[in-house]
Design a protein around this motif. Structure first.
Motif, PDB file in Angstrom:
ATOM      1  N   SER A  22       0.853  -1.179   0.000  1.00  0.00           N
ATOM      2  CA  SER A  22       0.000   0.000   0.000  1.00  0.00           C
ATOM      3  C   SER A  22       0.894   1.237   0.000  1.00  0.00           C
ATOM      4  O   SER A  22       2.077   1.163   0.367  1.00  0.00           O
ATOM      5  CB  SER A  22      -0.909   0.005   1.233  1.00  0.00           C
ATOM      6  N   SER A  23       0.332   2.371  -0.423  1.00  0.00           N
ATOM      7  CA  SER A  23       1.124   3.601  -0.469  1.00  0.00           C
ATOM      8  C   SER A  23       1.739   3.883   0.886  1.00  0.00           C
ATOM      9  O   SER A  23       1.059   3.820   1.923  1.00  0.00           O
ATOM     10  CB  SER A  23       0.243   4.774  -0.901  1.00  0.00           C
ATOM     11  N   GLY A  24       3.035   4.155   0.903  1.00  0.00           N
ATOM     12  CA  GLY A  24       3.759   4.434   2.140  1.00  0.00           C
ATOM     13  C   GLY A  24       4.427   3.225   2.740  1.00  0.00           C
ATOM     14  O   GLY A  24       5.243   3.371   3.658  1.00  0.00           O
ATOM     15  N   GLU A  25       4.120   2.027   2.244  1.00  0.00           N
ATOM     16  CA  GLU A  25       4.725   0.813   2.777  1.00  0.00           C
ATOM     17  C   GLU A  25       6.023   0.476   2.044  1.00  0.00           C
ATOM     18  O   GLU A  25       6.213   0.850   0.892  1.00  0.00           O
ATOM     19  CB  GLU A  25       3.765  -0.373   2.663  1.00  0.00           C
ATOM     20  N   SER A  26       6.891  -0.250   2.755  1.00  0.00           N
ATOM     21  CA  SER A  26       8.150  -0.709   2.171  1.00  0.00           C
ATOM     22  C   SER A  26       8.196  -2.231   2.195  1.00  0.00           C
ATOM     23  O   SER A  26       7.660  -2.872   3.114  1.00  0.00           O
ATOM     24  CB  SER A  26       9.348  -0.142   2.932  1.00  0.00           C
TER      25      SER A  26
END
Length: 211
Positions: free
Chosen positions: A44-48
């Motif tokens: 998801s956006s912001g995840e690494s």
């Protein structure tokens, strides 16, 4: 000597990180399915990812990621690679949308085609405008009657030389072409699905090629 060795090791590590292979395999709202050095990751956006790749943004047309400190824009405009392999079998993972449907991108005749997984569909099903865009030849094709949600309609039975989804490529796949605008999105039916192994796991549909 020790200092020089440390510098060389640092350069080697930087080179390896810079060579990291990242490909975009699917887009689902603010999430993206990435292939990172041969491993599939849904972020998801912001995840690494465990490999250190960060998803900065996912849209309907692209994903922005940060790899080794550099931003990259990834799109689905190029055919997906056959490196999509896990446990020596090609595998594709699809995330369900909010309605519980699974969509994917396929390649037919070298062109990208959005498809909706439909286990109730006998075959891959195209509407007529999509079939024309793909250059499917209906001349001499067998005409059949098919049942749809709107009742009985006519369709043509065709044979696709190949259908590619992720790293899964099947040859000689039967499909039907409906005479109108239905279905609005191509249905990925059982002439493809019956030839792969399929299972659901934690909201993800897993398709795996057979030997």
């Amino acid at each position: 000597m020790g200092k020089r060795l440390c510098v060389l090791l640092g350069l080697l590590i930087a080179t390896v990180a810079g060579a990291q292979q990242v490909q975009l395999k699917g887009l689902f709202g603010d999430s993206a399915l990435l292939e990172i050095d041969g491993r599939q990751r849904i972020l998801s956006s912001g995840e690494s990812s465990p490999e250190g790749v960060e998803l900065l943004e996912a849209t309907t047309g692209h994903a922005r990621v940060r790899v080794a400190g550099r931003e990259r824009k990834l799109t689905l405009d190029a055919p997906v690679a056959s490196r999509y392999v896990q446990a020596d079998k090609a595998e594709v993972r699809l995330m369900a949308d909010p309605r519980g449907h699974y969509s994917t991108e396929a390649w037919v005749n070298g062109l990208r085609v959005p498809m909706l997984v439909d286990t109730g569909a006998t075959s891959i099903a195209f509407n007529y405008p999509t079939a024309r865009r793909l250059g499917l030849n209906l001349e001499g094709a067998e005409e059949i009657a098919v049942s749809t949600a709107n009742g009985m309609t006519r369709a043509y039975l065709v044979n696709l030389s190949s259908v590619t989804i992720g790293g899964i490529k099947l040859h000689n796949v039967k499909a039907t072409v409906h005479t109108g605008d239905f279905p609005r999105i191509v249905l990925l039916g059982n002439t493809f699905l019956a030839r792969v192994d399929m299972k659901q796991q934690d909201g993800v549909l897993i398709l795996r090629a057979r030997n």
